[in-house]
Design an enzyme around this catalytic site. Structure first.
Site, PDB file in Angstrom:
ATOM      1  N   THR A 209       0.855  -1.198   0.000  1.00  0.00           N
ATOM      2  CA  THR A 209       0.000   0.000   0.000  1.00  0.00           C
ATOM      3  C   THR A 209       0.890   1.247   0.000  1.00  0.00           C
ATOM      4  OG1 THR A 209      -1.772  -1.127   1.180  1.00  0.00           O
ATOM      5  CG2 THR A 209      -1.647   1.246   1.507  1.00  0.00           C
ATOM      6  N   ARG A 237     -14.268  -7.063  -1.197  1.00  0.00           N
ATOM      7  CA  ARG A 237     -13.751  -6.843   0.169  1.00  0.00           C
ATOM      8  C   ARG A 237     -13.163  -5.434   0.227  1.00  0.00           C
ATOM      9  NH1 ARG A 237      -8.352  -5.231   1.828  1.00  0.00           N
ATOM     10  NH2 ARG A 237      -7.982  -5.980   3.943  1.00  0.00           N
ATOM     11  N   GLY A 239     -10.756  -2.823   2.510  1.00  0.00           N
ATOM     12  CA  GLY A 239      -9.795  -2.786   3.614  1.00  0.00           C
ATOM     13  C   GLY A 239      -9.867  -1.482   4.382  1.00  0.00           C
ATOM     14  N   ASP A 240      -8.787  -1.189   5.093  1.00  0.00           N
ATOM     15  CA  ASP A 240      -8.752   0.027   5.929  1.00  0.00           C
ATOM     16  C   ASP A 240      -8.428   1.291   5.135  1.00  0.00           C
ATOM     17  OD1 ASP A 240      -6.150  -1.132   5.493  1.00  0.00           O
ATOM     18  OD2 ASP A 240      -5.344   0.318   6.930  1.00  0.00           O
ATOM     19  N   THR A 260      -0.558   0.894   6.770  1.00  0.00           N
ATOM     20  CA  THR A 260      -0.334  -0.193   5.813  1.00  0.00           C
ATOM     21  C   THR A 260      -0.316  -1.507   6.579  1.00  0.00           C
ATOM     22  OG1 THR A 260       1.362  -1.252   4.426  1.00  0.00           O
ATOM     23  CG2 THR A 260       2.156   0.401   5.953  1.00  0.00           C
ATOM     24  N   GLY A 261      -0.855  -2.561   5.964  1.00  0.00           N
ATOM     25  CA  GLY A 261      -0.871  -3.858   6.643  1.00  0.00           C
ATOM     26  C   GLY A 261      -2.201  -4.546   6.421  1.00  0.00           C
ATOM     27  N   GLY A 263      -5.693  -4.845   6.664  1.00  0.00           N
ATOM     28  CA  GLY A 263      -6.663  -3.795   6.933  1.00  0.00           C
ATOM     29  C   GLY A 263      -7.714  -4.140   7.966  1.00  0.00           C
TER      30      GLY A 263
END
Ligand code: GLY
Length: 342
Positions: A209, A237, A239-240, A260-261, A263
């Site tokens: 990201t 889906r 994410g964050d 980042t990671g 989410g």
């Protein structure tokens, strides 16, 4: 005489202890200030400084370095943080290495579905797009949602129609197809088939990201994040990254944050807002807060990731709990690029 000596020495002790107290209070309330500052990330993940990857990593470092230098020059010249953050992220979206824009990873349905968000700390205005397949630069669409609509988040075909109306560049989904990300999808599907775990979270993933936070000369903080999400994610889906308060947050009174990671964890813990909130309501520094969230709270539940953050004084924090996170920062005094724990 003895009484005089006693009075004199206790006065001196009192004076010294006051001076010491004042020094430490001043240090706490006046962190090193920068006229402007910028921090960026190209994702946390499982890269290693292995043989064979040196050339690619050197090229990445030099790409990040020139991004920082250009962004620093713009901020030095008085450019608004919103323009600089969008330009940094747009440039990263056009680079095939990162999991954003051109290099976005594949969902399980072999499509690329992209998310992005932006927030400005001056008025807490924000914009986001989620699950878009045909917008070349999702960060510009997020900005358009913020500036040219009355909404904060738009998704899928609606967001795409809006971006087209706003005159943004549109592409076929095949524009985002890259061989390296296709290979990652193949491996992820194999792993899933072997483990049979329905809820298995990705492991050994290069999340990739991208994000950027800038503080401009007027004291405005802007944060933005853009991603293709997770390899092999279920269709639609989210994410964050497009979720304000989870993957992105900015408030001129506190700081700007981009995450980042994985989410799902960043959404559950509202990570970006948590950093800002703790900075507002505790006496702790940005770095103490950010490190605790990433290296204790998230690490303890095996939640992979990292974040970049910049407080209103231009102090930077870039913690991550994976082996690597592509990152860098610039301010009038210095600039730095790093990938591993270095
Ligand atoms: N942090 C990116 C994602 O989980 O989608």
């Amino acid at each position: 005489m003895l009484l005089r000596i006693l009075i004199l020495s206790s006065t001196l002790v009192l004076l010294f202890s006051c001076a010491e107290k004042q020094t430490s209070t001043q240090a706490d309330s006046e962190p090193k200030a920068h006229d402007y500052a910028l921090v960026l990330h190209g994702g946390a993940g499982y890269m290693s400084p292995d043989k064979g990857a040196e050339e690619e990593q050197a090229a990445l470092r030099s790409f990040i370095d020139s991004l920082l230098v250009n962004a620093g020059q713009s901020l030095k010249g008085g450019a608004p943080a919103i323009d600089v953050v969008c330009e940094v992220i747009r440039t990263m979206e056009n680079h095939p290495h990162f999991n954003a824009g051109k290099g976005a990873v594949f969902a399980a349905n072999e499509m690329n579905e992209l998310d992005a968000s932006i927030m400005q700390g001056s008025d807490l205005n924000a914009g986001a797009v989620a699950g878009v397949r045909t917008i070349k630069n999702p960060i510009l669409a997020a900005r358009a949602v913020m500036e040219s609509s009355r909404h904060v988040m738009m998704a899928r075909e609606g967001a795409e129609a809006f971006a087209e109306e706003q005159g943004l560049s549109m592409v076929d989904n095949s524009y985002f197809h890259t061989a390296s990300k296709k290979e990652r999808l193949k491996k992820a599907k194999q792993k899933e088939a072997e483990s049979g775990a329905v809820r298995a979270m990705p492991i050994d993933e290069k999340y990739g990201t991208v994000g950027c936070v800038a503080l401009d000369k007027k004291g405005n903080i802007v944060a933005g994040t853009s991603t293709g999400g997770l390899t092999n994610k279920k269709y639609h889906r989210i994410g964050d990254s497009p979720v304000i308060a989870a993957g992105t947050y900015a408030d001129n009174r506190t700081c700007g944050v981009s995450c980042t990671g994985v989410g799902e964890f960043f959404i559950r813990y509202a990570v970006a807002h948590e950093v800002s909130s703790q900075l507002m309501h505790t006496e702790r520094t940005l770095d103490q807060i950010s490190h605790e969230i990433i290296n204790t709270t998230l690490q303890d539940i095996n939640a992979d990731g990292g974040l970049i953050a910049l407080d209103r004084f231009g102090n930077v924090s870039m913690p991550f709990n994976t082996p690597a996170m592509i990152r860098g920062y610039i301010n009038p005094e210095e600039h730095k690029v790093a990938i591993f724990k270095e």
